[in-house]
Design a protein around this motif. Structure first.
Motif, PDB file in Angstrom:
ATOM      1  N   LYS A   6       1.073  -1.406  -0.362  1.00 31.24           N
ATOM      2  CA  LYS A   6       0.020  -0.079   0.014  1.00 31.24           C
ATOM      3  C   LYS A   6       0.765   1.077  -0.115  1.00 31.24           C
ATOM      4  O   LYS A   6       2.429   0.977   0.526  1.00 31.24           O
ATOM      5  CB  LYS A   6      -0.714  -0.266   1.069  1.00 31.24           C
ATOM      6  CG  LYS A   6       0.076  -0.332   2.337  1.00 31.24           C
ATOM      7  CD  LYS A   6      -0.707   0.007   3.802  1.00 31.24           C
ATOM      8  CE  LYS A   6      -0.429  -0.335   5.269  1.00 31.24           C
ATOM      9  NZ  LYS A   6      -0.910  -0.381   6.205  1.00 31.24           N
ATOM     10  N   PRO A   7       0.523   2.195  -0.173  1.00 31.99           N
ATOM     11  CA  PRO A   7       0.827   3.652   0.006  1.00 31.99           C
ATOM     12  C   PRO A   7       1.810   3.995   1.209  1.00 31.99           C
ATOM     13  O   PRO A   7       1.147   3.290   2.297  1.00 31.99           O
ATOM     14  CB  PRO A   7       0.028   4.658  -0.457  1.00 31.99           C
ATOM     15  CG  PRO A   7      -0.887   4.437  -1.104  1.00 31.99           C
ATOM     16  CD  PRO A   7      -1.013   2.800  -1.110  1.00 31.99           C
ATOM     17  N   TYR A   8       3.112   4.171   1.456  1.00 32.40           N
ATOM     18  CA  TYR A   8       3.110   4.610   2.445  1.00 32.40           C
ATOM     19  C   TYR A   8       2.667   6.058   3.260  1.00 32.40           C
ATOM     20  O   TYR A   8       2.444   6.569   2.809  1.00 32.40           O
ATOM     21  CB  TYR A   8       5.011   5.569   2.596  1.00 32.40           C
ATOM     22  CG  TYR A   8       5.720   5.617   3.515  1.00 32.40           C
ATOM     23  CD1 TYR A   8       6.557   4.546   4.339  1.00 32.40           C
ATOM     24  CD2 TYR A   8       6.085   6.749   4.014  1.00 32.40           C
ATOM     25  CE1 TYR A   8       6.998   4.599   5.062  1.00 32.40           C
ATOM     26  CE2 TYR A   8       7.018   7.162   5.073  1.00 32.40           C
ATOM     27  CZ  TYR A   8       6.879   5.983   5.923  1.00 32.40           C
ATOM     28  OH  TYR A   8       8.301   6.103   6.843  1.00 32.40           O
ATOM     29  N   ASN A   9       2.293   5.750   4.659  1.00 27.74           N
ATOM     30  CA  ASN A   9       1.413   6.207   5.400  1.00 27.74           C
ATOM     31  C   ASN A   9       0.408   6.452   4.637  1.00 27.74           C
ATOM     32  O   ASN A   9      -0.545   8.052   4.969  1.00 27.74           O
ATOM     33  CB  ASN A   9       2.252   7.677   6.091  1.00 27.74           C
ATOM     34  CG  ASN A   9       2.856   7.677   6.326  1.00 27.74           C
ATOM     35  OD1 ASN A   9       3.426   6.338   7.707  1.00 27.74           O
ATOM     36  ND2 ASN A   9       4.622   8.374   6.877  1.00 27.74           N
ATOM     37  N   ASP A  10      -0.098   5.273   4.066  1.00 26.27           N
ATOM     38  CA  ASP A  10      -1.376   6.157   3.357  1.00 26.27           C
ATOM     39  C   ASP A  10      -1.261   7.541   2.158  1.00 26.27           C
ATOM     40  O   ASP A  10      -2.930   7.651   1.857  1.00 26.27           O
ATOM     41  CB  ASP A  10      -2.726   5.559   4.045  1.00 26.27           C
ATOM     42  CG  ASP A  10      -2.832   4.091   4.782  1.00 26.27           C
ATOM     43  OD1 ASP A  10      -2.587   3.287   3.939  1.00 26.27           O
ATOM     44  OD2 ASP A  10      -3.511   4.502   5.867  1.00 26.27           O
ATOM     45  N   ASP A  11      -0.406   7.417   2.154  1.00 22.38           N
ATOM     46  CA  ASP A  11      -0.058   8.524   0.974  1.00 22.38           C
ATOM     47  C   ASP A  11       0.190   8.652  -0.092  1.00 22.38           C
ATOM     48  O   ASP A  11       1.255   8.004  -0.328  1.00 22.38           O
ATOM     49  CB  ASP A  11       1.066  10.076   1.850  1.00 22.38           C
ATOM     50  CG  ASP A  11       0.560  11.218   0.540  1.00 22.38           C
ATOM     51  OD1 ASP A  11      -0.197  11.066   0.045  1.00 22.38           O
ATOM     52  OD2 ASP A  11       1.294  11.874   1.364  1.00 22.38           O
ATOM     53  N   PRO A  12      -1.159   8.271  -1.786  1.00 18.74           N
ATOM     54  CA  PRO A  12      -0.887   7.813  -2.354  1.00 18.74           C
ATOM     55  C   PRO A  12       0.618   8.902  -3.523  1.00 18.74           C
ATOM     56  O   PRO A  12       1.063   8.591  -4.611  1.00 18.74           O
ATOM     57  CB  PRO A  12      -1.781   7.715  -2.856  1.00 18.74           C
ATOM     58  CG  PRO A  12      -2.073   8.832  -2.678  1.00 18.74           C
ATOM     59  CD  PRO A  12      -2.557   8.499  -1.411  1.00 18.74           C
ATOM     60  N   PHE A  13       1.066  10.072  -2.841  1.00 19.55           N
ATOM     61  CA  PHE A  13       2.039  11.238  -3.724  1.00 19.55           C
ATOM     62  C   PHE A  13       3.145  11.142  -3.540  1.00 19.55           C
ATOM     63  O   PHE A  13       3.807  12.099  -3.714  1.00 19.55           O
ATOM     64  CB  PHE A  13       1.016  12.813  -3.598  1.00 19.55           C
ATOM     65  CG  PHE A  13      -0.003  12.760  -4.029  1.00 19.55           C
ATOM     66  CD1 PHE A  13      -0.238  12.448  -5.553  1.00 19.55           C
ATOM     67  CD2 PHE A  13      -1.967  12.327  -3.239  1.00 19.55           C
ATOM     68  CE1 PHE A  13      -2.075  13.055  -6.153  1.00 19.55           C
ATOM     69  CE2 PHE A  13      -2.935  12.844  -3.616  1.00 19.55           C
ATOM     70  CZ  PHE A  13      -2.782  12.781  -5.373  1.00 19.55           C
ATOM     71  N   HIS A  16       6.636   6.401  -3.229  1.00 20.55           N
ATOM     72  CA  HIS A  16       7.169   5.036  -1.790  1.00 20.55           C
ATOM     73  C   HIS A  16       5.766   3.983  -1.533  1.00 20.55           C
ATOM     74  O   HIS A  16       5.188   4.709  -1.017  1.00 20.55           O
ATOM     75  CB  HIS A  16       7.795   5.691  -0.598  1.00 20.55           C
ATOM     76  CG  HIS A  16       8.503   4.501  -0.100  1.00 20.55           C
ATOM     77  ND1 HIS A  16       9.796   3.464  -0.199  1.00 20.55           N
ATOM     78  CD2 HIS A  16       8.149   4.306   1.130  1.00 20.55           C
ATOM     79  CE1 HIS A  16       9.088   2.711   0.205  1.00 20.55           C
ATOM     80  NE2 HIS A  16       8.654   3.338   1.651  1.00 20.55           N
ATOM     81  N   LEU A  17       6.788   2.957  -1.808  1.00 21.84           N
ATOM     82  CA  LEU A  17       5.147   1.673  -1.383  1.00 21.84           C
ATOM     83  C   LEU A  17       5.797   0.858  -0.128  1.00 21.84           C
ATOM     84  O   LEU A  17       7.134   0.844   0.011  1.00 21.84           O
ATOM     85  CB  LEU A  17       4.802   1.094  -2.423  1.00 21.84           C
ATOM     86  CG  LEU A  17       4.310   1.228  -3.604  1.00 21.84           C
ATOM     87  CD1 LEU A  17       4.788  -0.102  -4.812  1.00 21.84           C
ATOM     88  CD2 LEU A  17       2.688   1.377  -3.555  1.00 21.84           C
ATOM     89  N   ALA A  18       4.740   1.120   0.690  1.00 23.07           N
ATOM     90  CA  ALA A  18       4.837   0.566   1.681  1.00 23.07           C
ATOM     91  C   ALA A  18       4.965  -1.298   1.706  1.00 23.07           C
ATOM     92  O   ALA A  18       3.805  -1.729   1.411  1.00 23.07           O
ATOM     93  CB  ALA A  18       4.818   0.386   3.040  1.00 23.07           C
ATOM     94  N   THR A  19       5.651  -1.691   1.925  1.00 27.04           N
ATOM     95  CA  THR A  19       5.847  -3.570   1.974  1.00 27.04           C
ATOM     96  C   THR A  19       5.763  -3.544   3.373  1.00 27.04           C
ATOM     97  O   THR A  19       6.558  -3.434   4.073  1.00 27.04           O
ATOM     98  CB  THR A  19       6.300  -4.209   0.718  1.00 27.04           C
ATOM     99  OG1 THR A  19       7.768  -3.558   1.554  1.00 27.04           O
ATOM    100  CG2 THR A  19       6.492  -3.461  -0.766  1.00 27.04           C
ATOM    101  N   PRO A  20       5.780  -4.984   3.910  1.00 21.85           N
ATOM    102  CA  PRO A  20       5.948  -5.917   4.467  1.00 21.85           C
ATOM    103  C   PRO A  20       7.371  -5.629   5.247  1.00 21.85           C
ATOM    104  O   PRO A  20       8.000  -5.729   6.058  1.00 21.85           O
ATOM    105  CB  PRO A  20       5.376  -7.122   4.644  1.00 21.85           C
ATOM    106  CG  PRO A  20       4.444  -7.314   3.933  1.00 21.85           C
ATOM    107  CD  PRO A  20       4.984  -6.076   2.999  1.00 21.85           C
ATOM    108  N   ILE A  21       8.452  -5.878   4.113  1.00 22.94           N
ATOM    109  CA  ILE A  21       9.722  -5.502   4.542  1.00 22.94           C
ATOM    110  C   ILE A  21       9.861  -4.624   4.290  1.00 22.94           C
ATOM    111  O   ILE A  21      10.476  -3.950   6.182  1.00 22.94           O
ATOM    112  CB  ILE A  21      10.415  -6.444   2.793  1.00 22.94           C
ATOM    113  CG1 ILE A  21      10.436  -8.224   2.968  1.00 22.94           C
ATOM    114  CG2 ILE A  21      12.062  -5.850   3.104  1.00 22.94           C
ATOM    115  CD1 ILE A  21      10.451  -8.637   3.939  1.00 22.94           C
TER     116      ILE A  21
END
Length: 149
Positions: A6-13, A16-21
């Protein structure tokens, strides 16, 4: 898979993508312990630690994969190539520092690498650390007896 990325900190702008890693506490702990990000280190010690890590491992590819690898002076040639490579990297650090920081006056935190003086200390620490650890690796490798079949 889409539920985990999902987008990092739920910010699509952010871009950066937040993955489990990338967003795990283990990854953050490892990255925060690297000398470039560790708090409380002077630029000289940062450069020294980074140089120690890199110089120690540079000698292996030059000694084992170089054109003189099967000769009696293969290890010495690898060591000299490593020193040359370290000099080239230090020149690259010098050029980067001159282009980025120019002749600016030092201001701010003395442990921050964003000033000319701090970058020069970092560069000197890198050179000394890398040459020292390459020399140590050379001594260690030259004292190991070779086995003949």
């Amino acid at each position: 898979m889409a539920n985990f990325i999902k987008p990092y900190n739920d910010d699509p702008f952010v871009g950066h993508l937040a993955t489990p890693i990338t967003s795990s506490a283990v990854t953050r702990a490892i990255l925060q312990n690297l000398p470039a990000y560790r708090f409380g280190l002077t630029p000289l010690l940062r450069g020294l630690e980074i140089g120690l890590a890199h110089g120690y491992f540079f000698i292996g590819p030059f000694a084992k994969l170089g054109p003189l690898r099967d000769s009696d002076v293969g290890l010495l040639a690898g060591f000299m190539s490593t020193i040359g490579f370290i000099v080239i990297l230090t020149i690259g650090l010098t050029i980067y520092g001159a282009a980025t920081f120019g002749q600016e006056k030092s201001s701010g935190n003395p442990n921050d690498l964003q000033t000319k003086k701090a970058w020069d200390e970092f560069k000197g620490g890198f050179f000394v650390g890398a040459c020292g650890s390459a020399g140590f690796a050379f001594i260690c490798l030259s004292s190991i007896p070779t086995f003949t079949v």
